[in-house]
Write a protein that holds these residues in place. Structure first.
Motif, short mmCIF file in Angstrom:
data_model
loop_
_atom_site.label_atom_id
_atom_site.label_comp_id
_atom_site.label_asym_id
_atom_site.label_seq_id
_atom_site.Cartn_x
_atom_site.Cartn_y
_atom_site.Cartn_z
N TYR A 75 1.55 -4.59 -6.00
CA TYR A 75 0.65 -3.65 -6.55
C TYR A 75 -0.27 -3.22 -5.58
O TYR A 75 0.04 -3.40 -4.39
CB TYR A 75 -0.45 -4.68 -7.50
CG TYR A 75 -1.00 -5.52 -6.88
CD1 TYR A 75 -2.34 -5.46 -6.35
CD2 TYR A 75 -0.39 -6.88 -6.69
CE1 TYR A 75 -2.84 -6.47 -5.99
CE2 TYR A 75 -0.91 -7.89 -5.93
CZ TYR A 75 -2.45 -7.81 -5.59
OH TYR A 75 -2.77 -8.53 -4.94
N HIS A 76 -1.25 -2.53 -5.84
CA HIS A 76 -2.15 -1.80 -5.11
C HIS A 76 -1.50 -0.88 -4.09
O HIS A 76 -1.63 -0.85 -2.82
CB HIS A 76 -3.07 -2.75 -4.23
CG HIS A 76 -4.12 -2.09 -3.44
ND1 HIS A 76 -4.71 -0.92 -3.40
CD2 HIS A 76 -4.88 -2.72 -2.18
CE1 HIS A 76 -5.73 -0.73 -2.62
NE2 HIS A 76 -5.52 -1.93 -1.95
N THR A 77 -0.64 0.09 -4.80
CA THR A 77 0.03 1.14 -4.19
C THR A 77 -0.70 2.36 -4.19
O THR A 77 -1.49 2.67 -5.01
CB THR A 77 1.46 1.40 -4.76
OG1 THR A 77 1.01 1.43 -5.98
CG2 THR A 77 2.41 -0.07 -4.99
N GLU A 78 -0.31 3.43 -3.10
CA GLU A 78 -0.82 4.45 -3.10
C GLU A 78 -0.28 5.34 -4.31
O GLU A 78 0.81 4.93 -4.95
CB GLU A 78 -0.79 5.27 -1.84
CG GLU A 78 0.68 5.41 -1.44
CD GLU A 78 1.46 6.59 -1.84
OE1 GLU A 78 0.91 7.61 -2.47
OE2 GLU A 78 2.77 6.50 -1.83
N PHE A 104 9.09 -6.23 -9.68
CA PHE A 104 8.46 -5.30 -10.52
C PHE A 104 7.36 -4.59 -9.74
O PHE A 104 6.54 -5.17 -8.75
CB PHE A 104 7.61 -6.52 -11.51
CG PHE A 104 8.36 -7.47 -11.98
CD1 PHE A 104 8.69 -7.23 -13.37
CD2 PHE A 104 8.56 -8.77 -11.52
CE1 PHE A 104 9.84 -8.15 -14.20
CE2 PHE A 104 9.33 -9.78 -12.44
CZ PHE A 104 10.04 -9.31 -13.54
N VAL A 105 7.13 -3.61 -10.34
CA VAL A 105 6.55 -2.46 -9.79
C VAL A 105 5.72 -1.87 -11.17
O VAL A 105 5.83 -0.96 -11.59
CB VAL A 105 6.95 -1.30 -8.83
CG1 VAL A 105 5.77 -0.50 -8.42
CG2 VAL A 105 7.65 -2.08 -7.86
N PRO A 106 4.65 -2.69 -11.60
CA PRO A 106 3.89 -2.19 -13.01
C PRO A 106 3.11 -1.03 -12.81
O PRO A 106 2.42 -0.60 -11.87
CB PRO A 106 3.14 -3.47 -13.39
CG PRO A 106 2.72 -4.10 -11.99
CD PRO A 106 4.03 -3.99 -11.04
N LYS A 135 7.59 3.57 -9.17
CA LYS A 135 8.33 2.42 -9.67
C LYS A 135 9.63 2.16 -8.88
O LYS A 135 9.92 1.31 -8.42
CB LYS A 135 8.22 2.27 -11.18
CG LYS A 135 8.46 0.98 -11.89
CD LYS A 135 8.20 1.01 -13.20
CE LYS A 135 7.23 0.98 -13.77
NZ LYS A 135 7.06 0.29 -15.12
N GLU A 136 10.51 3.45 -9.00
CA GLU A 136 11.85 3.65 -8.60
C GLU A 136 11.70 3.46 -6.84
O GLU A 136 12.63 2.54 -6.44
CB GLU A 136 12.74 4.88 -8.89
CG GLU A 136 13.89 4.78 -8.44
CD GLU A 136 14.37 6.27 -8.74
OE1 GLU A 136 15.58 6.49 -8.16
OE2 GLU A 136 14.16 6.82 -9.75
N PHE A 166 0.77 -0.99 -0.01
CA PHE A 166 0.10 0.12 -0.07
C PHE A 166 0.89 1.32 0.06
O PHE A 166 0.52 2.32 -0.61
CB PHE A 166 -1.03 0.01 1.23
CG PHE A 166 -2.04 1.19 0.92
CD1 PHE A 166 -3.03 0.93 0.03
CD2 PHE A 166 -2.12 2.08 2.07
CE1 PHE A 166 -3.82 1.99 0.17
CE2 PHE A 166 -3.09 3.19 2.16
CZ PHE A 166 -3.93 3.03 1.04
N CYS A 167 1.90 1.34 0.73
CA CYS A 167 2.84 2.44 0.85
C CYS A 167 4.24 1.92 0.93
O CYS A 167 4.42 0.97 1.32
CB CYS A 167 2.26 3.45 1.70
SG CYS A 167 2.33 2.91 3.23
N LEU A 168 5.11 3.04 1.09
CA LEU A 168 6.41 2.79 1.43
C LEU A 168 6.54 2.63 3.07
O LEU A 168 5.63 3.41 3.71
CB LEU A 168 7.26 3.79 1.23
CG LEU A 168 7.51 3.94 -0.56
CD1 LEU A 168 8.19 5.29 -0.91
CD2 LEU A 168 8.21 2.71 -1.13
#
Length: 149
Positions: free
Chosen positions: A112-115, A139-141, A123-124, A75-77
Motif C-alpha cells: 500500500y501507500h503507492t504512487e 495483494f495490491v488493493p 495492481k499488475e 512507494f514506487c516500483l
C-alpha cells in the motif's frame, strides 16, 4: 467519551485487546518522527502486521517474522526510484518490500501507500515486481477492496 471512546497512551511494546484482537504496538524506527506499527493477532490465530509509513527495519523483524500477512508501504516500483525518490522520503519500492517479506518468511504481502501515476496498471505492475522476489500471496488493493485470504 469515557463511556464509548477511551484514549490510552501507548508506546513501543504496549499490548492491549480491541474488538477481539490482541495487539502489540512497536516502534518502526522511523528517521522522520516517532511512529508505531502494530501486530494484530485475531481470535483464530491469524497474525497481521502493519509497519506504518516506513519500510520494515531490522529491529522490527521480531514482530514480523512468520506472520500471516504483512502490510508494507511500497512507494514506487524499483525502476521508478530515480523519479519518485523513495529512499529520500524514507520509503521502499515494491522490490524492497518483497525481499524483506521473503527474508522474514511471511505468508502474504499487502502493498500500500503507492504512487498513483499509473493507476490502471498499478495492481499488475506492483504485483509483478514483488513476485520476482516473493513467491507467496501478494495483494495490491484499490481503495475499498475487500481482501479475501
Amino acid at each position: 467519551f469515557d463511556e464509548y471512546i477511551n484514549f490510552v497512551e501507548i508506546g513501543d511494546g504496549s499490548r492491549f485487546s480491541c474488538v477481539g484482537m490482541e495487539l502489540t504496538a512497536f516502534d518502526v524506527h522511523s528517521d522522520k518522527m516517532e511512529q508505531l506499527g502494530f501486530r494484530a493477532v485475531f481470535s483464530d490465530g491469524f497474525t497481521l502486521i502493519c509497519a506504518g509509513d516506513e519500510p520494515v527495519h531490522d529491529p522490527c523483524a521480531k514482530y514480523v517474522r512468520g506472520c500471516d500477512m504483512l502490510m508494507c508501504e511500497a512507494f514506487c516500483l524499483d525502476r521508478d526510484a530515480g523519479i519518485f525518490r523513495p529512499y529520500q522520503k524514507h520509503h521502499s519500492t515494491a522490490r524492497d518490500a518483497a525481499i524483506k517479506a521473503d527474508e522474514l518468511c511471511v505468508k502474504a504481502l499487502l502493498l500500500y501507500h503507492t504512487e498513483d501515476s499509473d493507476l490502471k496498471n498499478r495492481k499488475e505492475s506492483y504485483s509483478k515486481e514483488a513476485r520476482a522476489y516473493f513467491s507467496k500471496k501478494i495483494f495490491v488493493p484499490d481503495d475499498l477492496d475487500v481482501i479475501e485470504f
